[in-house]
Enzyme design. Structure first.
Site, PDB file in Angstrom:
ATOM      1  CB  THR A  19      -1.502  -0.130   1.549  1.00 31.86           C
ATOM      2  OG1 THR A  19      -2.100  -1.136   0.700  1.00 31.86           O
ATOM      3  CG2 THR A  19      -1.975   1.340   1.409  1.00 31.86           C
TER       4      THR A  19
ATOM      5  CB  THR B  34       0.474  -3.731   6.507  1.00 36.29           C
ATOM      6  OG1 THR B  34      -1.110  -3.366   5.943  1.00 36.29           O
ATOM      7  CG2 THR B  34       1.112  -2.015   6.253  1.00 36.29           C
ATOM      8  CG  ASP B  35      -2.343  -7.432   3.218  1.00 32.82           C
ATOM      9  OD1 ASP B  35      -2.796  -6.202   4.665  1.00 32.82           O
ATOM     10  OD2 ASP B  35      -3.359  -7.578   2.616  1.00 32.82           O
TER      11      ASP B  35
END
Ligand code: ASP
Length: 379
Positions: free
Chosen positions: A69, A141-142
């Protein structure tokens, strides 16, 4: 701009940079000015690096961009070069170099890329000329909590490796990427961070790679360090390290990747009411050497799953019981010795996804139940 040239190294925003105008017009004009001065004085033109002599005293920080992101804008992904251009004032803190590893959502990062990343980072720190003070990995970030723990377990060096990203895309109001990246640069050059190892830096907090966990789908404060708390904070005036990571031997990785081309297959299987043993059997059939159960409570599974797990262990598969609750411990020694050659143990305080990483690495070394238990007690 989409990145399609993995592994290319360029130098960044006016920081010992041979690439001037795209990054810093200020540095470029300064260089031009000095060059003209030298020519007028009858001297031979200085090499570009000498022109930037005033920045050479700054430590080098190497950015490895993978996507996520932090790179996302409406319909496009920024490259690492473009990300570091969004950091005004960084050229008073460090000399940045940047390398594009990939430009993908973090769910697309492969285990082979993990092996390459760990080797590449150790190589960078071993460079005889101008090794970086720290490495920053920009990452979706996942799954950044997984990459950070993998690096924590496999890097030989203890130097700062900061995994960062953003919860808001680069084109959203209040985008957090530039601040996270700038804070990561500040941490990378911090004298007290020299042996901080692999950490996650998000939302002004420095979290240990082992405990960092994403616990919210969208908020900027999505990360916590389960049971451990942050190692420190990046405040506007200074970066403060409040405690040290657990001691380790720098120069020797917890798990040596030498000669490894792949990692053993380990699957995570969720426990929920009514679950039968089909997924456990499917994992064994697919060749899993280990199974991590995202168990209920302190390690429970349904009777049908327990039966399938017994069969898996009889076939030599190692079974680790972790908890789906997200916090707390499943005692490592809770396994019991019977049920076949495959080990049965608890994950301690590791979440299912972290326990999978430790089990994959542990299985590269041993299948012995006692040794596996010892590894889970000490990592
Ligand atoms: N989908 C994104 C990823 O690559 C999410 C993020 O970066 O926040 O993990």
């Amino acid at each position: 701009m989409r990145a399609d040239r993995p592994g290319r190294v360029v130098e960044g925003p006016g920081l010992g940079s041979r690439v001037s105008s795209p990054f810093s017009s200020q540095a470029f004009s300064k260089g031009l000015f000095l060059l003209l001065g030298l020519l007028l004085a009858g001297a031979a033109p200085a090499p570009a690096t000498a022109v930037q002599a005033d920045t050479l005293d700054l430590p080098r920080v190497h950015v490895m961009a993978t996507g996520g992101t932090i790179s996302n804008t409406e319909g496009d992904r920024l490259t690492g070069e473009e990300l570091i251009r969004s950091l005004p004032g960084v050229d008073t803190v460090a000399r940045l170099t940047v390398e594009q590893i990939s430009n993908v959502a973090s769910g697309a990062i492969s285990l082979e890329q993990w092996l390459q990343m760990a080797r590449r980072i150790d190589d960078l720190f071993s460079e005889s000329e101008d090794p970086p003070a720290g490495v920053i990995l920009t990452h979706g970030t996942d799954t950044m909590e997984e990459t950070a723990y993998f690096l924590d377990l496999t890097l030989a060096q203890c130097r700062p490796v900061i995994v960062t990203g953003a919860m808001r895309t680069a084109s959203m109001l209040g985008a957090d990427g530039p601040a996270n990246l700038m804070n990561s640069v500040r941490l990378a050059v911090h004298p007290e961070a020299r042996e901080v190892g692999a950490v996650v830096l998000m939302n002004d907090e420095i979290l240990p790679g082992r405990e960092a966990a994403k616990v919210h789908t969208s908020r900027t404060n999505a990360f916590v360090a389960h049971g451990a708390g942050p190692l420190g904070v990046a405040d506007p005036d200074s970066v403060v390290l409040e405690r040290s990571p657990p001691p380790r031997t720098c120069g020797t990785p917890a798990f040596d990747l030498s000669g490894l081309e792949s990692l053993p297959r380990v699957e995570v299987i969720h426990v929920h009411l009514g679950a039968d043993g089909a997924l456990v059997r499917a994992a064994v059939e697919a060749g899993a050497q280990g199974i991590v159960m995202a168990s209920v409570g302190r390690g429970g599974s349904t009777p049908a799953q327990s039966e399938a797990l017994q069969q898996a262990r009889a076939a030599g598969v190692a079974v680790v019981r972790s908890s789906r609750t997200g916090a707390g411990r499943v005692p490592v020694g809770s396994g019991g010795g019977e049920g076949g050659p495959g080990a049965l143990l608890g994950a301690g305080d590791l979440t299912p996804q972290k326990a999978r990483i430790l089990l994959m690495l542990a299985l590269t070394r041993t299948e012995d139940p006692d040794e596996l238990r010892q590894i889970f007690r000490t990592h």
